[in-house]
Design a protein around this motif. Structure first.
Motif, PDB file in Angstrom:
ATOM      1  N   ASP A  96     111.506 -44.352  80.835  1.00 43.29           N
ATOM      2  CA  ASP A  96     110.486 -43.974  79.847  1.00 43.29           C
ATOM      3  C   ASP A  96     109.090 -44.408  80.293  1.00 43.29           C
ATOM      4  O   ASP A  96     108.095 -43.731  80.014  1.00 43.29           O
ATOM      5  N   ALA A  97     109.016 -45.540  80.986  1.00 46.09           N
ATOM      6  CA  ALA A  97     107.722 -45.991  81.517  1.00 46.09           C
ATOM      7  C   ALA A  97     107.253 -45.054  82.620  1.00 46.09           C
ATOM      8  O   ALA A  97     106.055 -44.748  82.720  1.00 46.09           O
ATOM      9  N   GLN A  98     108.172 -44.584  83.443  1.00 45.20           N
ATOM     10  CA  GLN A  98     107.812 -43.629  84.486  1.00 45.20           C
ATOM     11  C   GLN A  98     107.248 -42.355  83.874  1.00 45.20           C
ATOM     12  O   GLN A  98     106.238 -41.817  84.351  1.00 45.20           O
ATOM     13  N   TYR A  99     107.882 -41.884  82.809  1.00 48.56           N
ATOM     14  CA  TYR A  99     107.378 -40.685  82.130  1.00 48.56           C
ATOM     15  C   TYR A  99     105.984 -40.929  81.554  1.00 48.56           C
ATOM     16  O   TYR A  99     105.068 -40.118  81.763  1.00 48.56           O
ATOM     17  N   ASN A 100     105.805 -42.039  80.842  1.00 56.31           N
ATOM     18  CA  ASN A 100     104.496 -42.325  80.243  1.00 56.31           C
ATOM     19  C   ASN A 100     103.420 -42.513  81.298  1.00 56.31           C
ATOM     20  O   ASN A 100     102.257 -42.142  81.098  1.00 56.31           O
ATOM     21  N   LEU A 101     103.814 -43.066  82.426  1.00 57.09           N
ATOM     22  CA  LEU A 101     102.858 -43.229  83.529  1.00 57.09           C
ATOM     23  C   LEU A 101     102.436 -41.850  84.038  1.00 57.09           C
ATOM     24  O   LEU A 101     101.257 -41.623  84.344  1.00 57.09           O
ATOM     25  N   GLY A 102     103.382 -40.933  84.110  1.00 57.56           N
ATOM     26  CA  GLY A 102     103.041 -39.563  84.494  1.00 57.56           C
ATOM     27  C   GLY A 102     102.068 -38.928  83.521  1.00 57.56           C
ATOM     28  O   GLY A 102     101.107 -38.251  83.929  1.00 57.56           O
ATOM     29  N   VAL A 103     102.304 -39.140  82.228  1.00 53.03           N
ATOM     30  CA  VAL A 103     101.415 -38.593  81.204  1.00 53.03           C
ATOM     31  C   VAL A 103     100.005 -39.137  81.372  1.00 53.03           C
ATOM     32  O   VAL A 103      99.017 -38.392  81.299  1.00 53.03           O
ATOM     33  N   LEU A 123     108.793 -36.787  88.216  1.00 52.44           N
ATOM     34  CA  LEU A 123     110.005 -36.539  88.994  1.00 52.44           C
ATOM     35  C   LEU A 123     110.964 -37.716  88.902  1.00 52.44           C
ATOM     36  O   LEU A 123     112.182 -37.531  88.721  1.00 52.44           O
ATOM     37  N   LYS A 124     110.433 -38.928  89.014  1.00 55.66           N
ATOM     38  CA  LYS A 124     111.284 -40.114  88.929  1.00 55.66           C
ATOM     39  C   LYS A 124     111.987 -40.183  87.574  1.00 55.66           C
ATOM     40  O   LYS A 124     113.191 -40.471  87.489  1.00 55.66           O
ATOM     41  N   ALA A 125     111.230 -39.926  86.505  1.00 57.27           N
ATOM     42  CA  ALA A 125     111.819 -39.965  85.167  1.00 57.27           C
ATOM     43  C   ALA A 125     112.768 -38.795  84.944  1.00 57.27           C
ATOM     44  O   ALA A 125     113.832 -38.941  84.332  1.00 57.27           O
ATOM     45  N   ALA A 126     112.379 -37.621  85.440  1.00 55.34           N
ATOM     46  CA  ALA A 126     113.214 -36.427  85.274  1.00 55.34           C
ATOM     47  C   ALA A 126     114.561 -36.605  85.949  1.00 55.34           C
ATOM     48  O   ALA A 126     115.597 -36.179  85.417  1.00 55.34           O
ATOM     49  N   GLU A 127     114.564 -37.231  87.112  1.00 51.28           N
ATOM     50  CA  GLU A 127     115.815 -37.453  87.827  1.00 51.28           C
ATOM     51  C   GLU A 127     116.724 -38.436  87.107  1.00 51.28           C
ATOM     52  O   GLU A 127     117.929 -38.485  87.361  1.00 51.28           O
ATOM     53  N   GLN A 128     116.136 -39.211  86.193  1.00 48.96           N
ATOM     54  CA  GLN A 128     116.935 -40.117  85.370  1.00 48.96           C
ATOM     55  C   GLN A 128     117.315 -39.489  84.027  1.00 48.96           C
ATOM     56  O   GLN A 128     117.896 -40.153  83.170  1.00 48.96           O
ATOM     57  N   GLY A 129     116.949 -38.213  83.861  1.00 53.36           N
ATOM     58  CA  GLY A 129     117.394 -37.497  82.672  1.00 53.36           C
ATOM     59  C   GLY A 129     116.457 -37.499  81.489  1.00 53.36           C
ATOM     60  O   GLY A 129     116.864 -37.106  80.392  1.00 53.36           O
ATOM     61  N   VAL A 130     115.205 -37.900  81.662  1.00 52.88           N
ATOM     62  CA  VAL A 130     114.253 -37.879  80.549  1.00 52.88           C
ATOM     63  C   VAL A 130     113.811 -36.436  80.306  1.00 52.88           C
ATOM     64  O   VAL A 130     113.132 -35.836  81.147  1.00 52.88           O
ATOM     65  N   ALA A 131     114.184 -35.884  79.165  1.00 51.91           N
ATOM     66  CA  ALA A 131     113.943 -34.465  78.891  1.00 51.91           C
ATOM     67  C   ALA A 131     112.455 -34.122  78.881  1.00 51.91           C
ATOM     68  O   ALA A 131     112.053 -33.070  79.401  1.00 51.91           O
ATOM     69  N   ASP A 132     111.627 -34.973  78.291  1.00 51.53           N
ATOM     70  CA  ASP A 132     110.187 -34.702  78.259  1.00 51.53           C
ATOM     71  C   ASP A 132     109.612 -34.643  79.670  1.00 51.53           C
ATOM     72  O   ASP A 132     108.721 -33.844  79.964  1.00 51.53           O
ATOM     73  N   ALA A 133     110.113 -35.499  80.548  1.00 46.66           N
ATOM     74  CA  ALA A 133     109.647 -35.502  81.935  1.00 46.66           C
ATOM     75  C   ALA A 133     110.095 -34.234  82.650  1.00 46.66           C
ATOM     76  O   ALA A 133     109.338 -33.639  83.422  1.00 46.66           O
ATOM     77  N   GLN A 134     111.313 -33.793  82.386  1.00 50.76           N
ATOM     78  CA  GLN A 134     111.812 -32.554  82.983  1.00 50.76           C
ATOM     79  C   GLN A 134     110.967 -31.368  82.519  1.00 50.76           C
ATOM     80  O   GLN A 134     110.595 -30.502  83.321  1.00 50.76           O
ATOM     81  N   TYR A 135     110.640 -31.360  81.247  1.00 50.06           N
ATOM     82  CA  TYR A 135     109.808 -30.284  80.695  1.00 50.06           C
ATOM     83  C   TYR A 135     108.411 -30.299  81.323  1.00 50.06           C
ATOM     84  O   TYR A 135     107.905 -29.261  81.780  1.00 50.06           O
ATOM     85  N   ASN A 136     107.788 -31.466  81.369  1.00 49.17           N
ATOM     86  CA  ASN A 136     106.444 -31.561  81.943  1.00 49.17           C
ATOM     87  C   ASN A 136     106.437 -31.227  83.427  1.00 49.17           C
ATOM     88  O   ASN A 136     105.498 -30.601  83.934  1.00 49.17           O
ATOM     89  N   LEU A 137     107.484 -31.637  84.129  1.00 55.62           N
ATOM     90  CA  LEU A 137     107.572 -31.319  85.548  1.00 55.62           C
ATOM     91  C   LEU A 137     107.681 -29.806  85.742  1.00 55.62           C
ATOM     92  O   LEU A 137     107.051 -29.243  86.653  1.00 55.62           O
ATOM     93  N   GLY A 138     108.445 -29.153  84.880  1.00 62.18           N
ATOM     94  CA  GLY A 138     108.508 -27.696  84.921  1.00 62.18           C
ATOM     95  C   GLY A 138     107.141 -27.073  84.728  1.00 62.18           C
ATOM     96  O   GLY A 138     106.770 -26.109  85.420  1.00 62.18           O
ATOM     97  N   ASN A 139     106.359 -27.634  83.803  1.00 61.95           N
ATOM     98  CA  ASN A 139     105.013 -27.114  83.561  1.00 61.95           C
ATOM     99  C   ASN A 139     104.118 -27.295  84.790  1.00 61.95           C
ATOM    100  O   ASN A 139     103.307 -26.410  85.110  1.00 61.95           O
TER     101      ASN A 139
END
Length: 267
Positions: A96-103, A123-139
């Motif tokens: 979750d910290a990886q995702y927030n850092l990306g944001v 990418l780091k968060a998405a690979e751990q299954g964080v859905a918001d990170a996967q969505y943002n990475l897609g964007n």
């Protein structure tokens, strides 16, 4: 005591024993004590104990302290401090910290805007299954921000988020397939998606069966060619919805009669 596991539930006893351990500099107890104070709507006390645990290297506490700085909860709002603590937690693999850092890197909060750095952490968060990170990475892939624009990669990551029930990702997928986004079968071996585009066509009118070469190519990609047809009017490949897909539309109050799924076949 906090969960009533083997003893009568007693929050005061739970706090007492947590405090005993926390006072001995036990990081997990300090973090749990911070969370307990936060549940009691005592954010200043929560931040105090999160900081102690964070200073002792507890990644969850580092993340929680970063979140408190990001939102001005129990501490003065400070994006730079939020970034600092998110970075510490992210460096320890806290998803979750990886995702927030990306944001924060993507939005330029507490740091100059840097899409490439945002992609790195998404990418780091998405690979751990964080859905918001996967969505943002897609964007990021869809708009070419921090990475080369790649619609297939965008769909790949939206699908992963959509599979976890991420509504915005599901929406983007329906638009992508409705617009005929170019997706290589080599990369999308399990197409179509569980949430296909809602598009009607004149099947079987103006359609033909696949050639032997087309069918063999689909088989080589793990796709059953038997229901797929070629629409001569639109110069595109289609197949009917599966029962599961039709049931999904019905669950959303949509009549799936006549719906088909477009397949963009590229070798």
């Amino acid at each position: 005591y906090s969960k009533g596991d083997g003893v009568a539930e007693d929050e005061y006893e739970a706090v007492r024993w947590l405090r005993e351990a926390a006072d001995q500099n036990y990081a997990d107890a300090q973090c749990d004590l911070g969370s307990m104070y936060l549940r009691k709507n005592l954010p200043t006390a929560a931040a105090k104990w999160y900081r102690k645990a964070a200073d002792n290297g507890n990644s969850k506490a580092q993340y929680n302290l970063g979140h408190m700085y990001a939102n001005g909860q129990g501490v003065e709002k400070d994006s730079a401090e939020a970034l600092k603590w998110y970075s510490k937690a992210a460096g320890q693999g806290y998803a979750d910290a990886q995702y927030n850092l990306g944001v924060m890197h993507g939005a330029g909060k507490g740091v100059p805007q840097n899409f490439a750095e945002a992609v790195k952490w998404y990418l780091k968060a998405a690979e751990q299954g964080v859905a918001d990170a996967q969505y943002n990475l897609g964007n990021q892939y869809a708009y070419g921000q921090g990475v080369k624009e790649d619609s297939a990669e965008a769909v790949k990551w939206w699908r992963k988020a959509a599979d976890q029930g991420h509504a915005a990702a599901q929406h983007n997928l329906r638009i992508a397939y409705g617009n005929g986004i170019e997706v290589s079968l080599k990369q999308e071996k399990t197409i179509p998606l569980e949430l296909p585009a809602t598009k009607k066509t004149g099947l079987p009118e103006n359609c033909r069966r696949l050639t032997h070469q087309e069918a063999e190519y689909l088989r080589s990609q793990g796709v059953d060619p038997s229901p797929v047809t070629y629409n001569t009017n639109t110069s595109s490949y289609w197949r009917p919805l599966t029962t599961a897909e039709a049931d999904w539309y019905r669950s959303q109050g949509i009549d799936p009669t006549g719906f088909t799924v477009g397949l963009n076949i590229t070798a």
